[in-house]
Design an enzyme around this catalytic site. Structure first.
Site, PDB file in Angstrom:
ATOM      1  N   HIS A  16      75.324  37.806  20.559  1.00 32.06           N
ATOM      2  CA  HIS A  16      75.542  39.154  20.070  1.00 32.06           C
ATOM      3  C   HIS A  16      76.329  39.334  18.826  1.00 32.06           C
ATOM      4  O   HIS A  16      76.068  39.846  17.820  1.00 32.06           O
ATOM      5  CB  HIS A  16      76.197  40.098  21.019  1.00 32.06           C
ATOM      6  CG  HIS A  16      75.462  40.346  22.264  1.00 32.06           C
ATOM      7  ND1 HIS A  16      76.151  39.978  23.380  1.00 32.06           N
ATOM      8  CD2 HIS A  16      74.308  40.790  22.525  1.00 32.06           C
ATOM      9  CE1 HIS A  16      75.175  40.318  24.619  1.00 32.06           C
ATOM     10  NE2 HIS A  16      74.219  40.717  23.927  1.00 32.06           N
ATOM     11  N   LYS A  40      70.523  47.320  35.760  1.00 36.21           N
ATOM     12  CA  LYS A  40      71.654  46.188  35.901  1.00 36.21           C
ATOM     13  C   LYS A  40      72.931  47.002  36.481  1.00 36.21           C
ATOM     14  O   LYS A  40      73.162  48.177  35.904  1.00 36.21           O
ATOM     15  CB  LYS A  40      71.846  45.730  34.627  1.00 36.21           C
ATOM     16  CG  LYS A  40      70.994  44.894  34.021  1.00 36.21           C
ATOM     17  CD  LYS A  40      71.421  44.345  32.588  1.00 36.21           C
ATOM     18  CE  LYS A  40      70.241  43.482  32.013  1.00 36.21           C
ATOM     19  NZ  LYS A  40      70.801  42.845  30.892  1.00 36.21           N
ATOM     20  N   ARG A  89      65.607  36.081  21.054  1.00 36.92           N
ATOM     21  CA  ARG A  89      66.037  34.828  21.443  1.00 36.92           C
ATOM     22  C   ARG A  89      64.732  33.883  21.565  1.00 36.92           C
ATOM     23  O   ARG A  89      64.586  32.897  21.099  1.00 36.92           O
ATOM     24  CB  ARG A  89      66.856  34.851  22.419  1.00 36.92           C
ATOM     25  CG  ARG A  89      68.071  35.267  22.288  1.00 36.92           C
ATOM     26  CD  ARG A  89      68.904  35.516  23.898  1.00 36.92           C
ATOM     27  NE  ARG A  89      67.893  36.363  24.696  1.00 36.92           N
ATOM     28  CZ  ARG A  89      68.370  36.869  25.878  1.00 36.92           C
ATOM     29  NH1 ARG A  89      69.294  36.202  26.496  1.00 36.92           N
ATOM     30  NH2 ARG A  89      67.489  37.675  26.649  1.00 36.92           N
ATOM     31  N   SER A 127      73.889  37.410  28.262  1.00 35.75           N
ATOM     32  CA  SER A 127      74.936  38.118  29.251  1.00 35.75           C
ATOM     33  C   SER A 127      74.942  37.514  30.638  1.00 35.75           C
ATOM     34  O   SER A 127      75.857  37.172  31.414  1.00 35.75           O
ATOM     35  CB  SER A 127      75.315  39.431  29.015  1.00 35.75           C
ATOM     36  OG  SER A 127      75.611  39.860  27.809  1.00 35.75           O
TER      37      SER A 127
END
Length: 159
Positions: A16, A40, A89, A127
Site C-alpha cells: 500500500h 471482512k 498485484r 493485508s
C-alpha cells in the site's frame, strides 16, 4: 489533480505504501480513504488504521487520510476528486478492479480510475496474508512498518 485511494488498509502494508508514495509524485493531492469492507471483519478499528497510515506517511506532504463508509464515488464527488486510484498485484486483481472501474464509470462519468501496478517486491503482499502469518506466530515486520507490526503482535498476543 486530486486522487482518492480507497481501501480497508487492515493493516496497511509496504505494498500500500508503495502505491501511496508513487501516487504522491503523480498527483497534487492523494486522499487515502479508510473504508469498511462488508465482506471482512477488521482487525483494527478505523481510527487505529487512520493512525497507522498517518504515522507511515508523515514524510509525504500531499497525503490526506480520511474515513468514509458508502460509495467511493460519493466521497470522491464530495472531495472534488478527479481520480480513483487502485493498486494491482496479480491478474485476478485486474479482473475485479476493471469491473469496479466500469461500474463506477456508469455512476460518475467524470471520475477516472487509474491503476498502478505494485512494485515487483510487493506483488505477493496482502493485508490478509499479513494477518494470517501473525495469527500463527510468524514475523511480519518485513511486510509492514514497525509501528504496525507492534500493533499486530499486540492484537494476536491477546487471543
Amino acid at each position: 489533480m486530486i486522487a482518492i485511494y480507497p481501501g480497508s488498509f487492515d493493516p496497511i502494508t509496504f505494498g500500500h505504501l508503495d502505491i501511496i508514495t508513487r501516487a504522491s509524485r503523480l498527483f497534487e493531492k492523494v486522499i487515502v480513504v479508510v473504508s469498511a469492507n462488508p465482506n471482512k471483519t477488521p482487525l483494527f478499528a478505523a481510527e487505529k488504521r487512520i493512525q497507522q497510515i498517518s504515522e507511515s506517511v508523515e514524510h509525504l506532504d500531499n497525503i490526506e487520510i480520511d474515513c468514509f463508509n458508502g460509495l467511493t464515488i460519493t466521497y470522491a464527488k464530495m472531495k472534488q476528486a478527479q481520480v480513483l486510484l487502485r493498486g494491482l498485484r496479480v491478474l485476478s486483481d485486474f479482473e475485479k478492479e476493471l469491473q469496479m472501474a466500469h461500474t463506477n464509470k456508469t455512476l460518475a462519468d467524470d471520475l477516472e480510475t487509474v491503476f498502478l501496478a505494485t512494485s515487483t517486491e510487493y506483488g505477493f503482499l496482502s493485508s490478509s496474508l499479513v494477518k494470517e502469518i501473525a495469527k500463527f506466530g510468524g514475523p511480519v515486520d518485513h511486510l509492514v512498518p514497525q509501528h504496525v507490526a507492534r500493533d499486530i503482535y499486540r492484537c494476536y498476543a491477546k487471543t
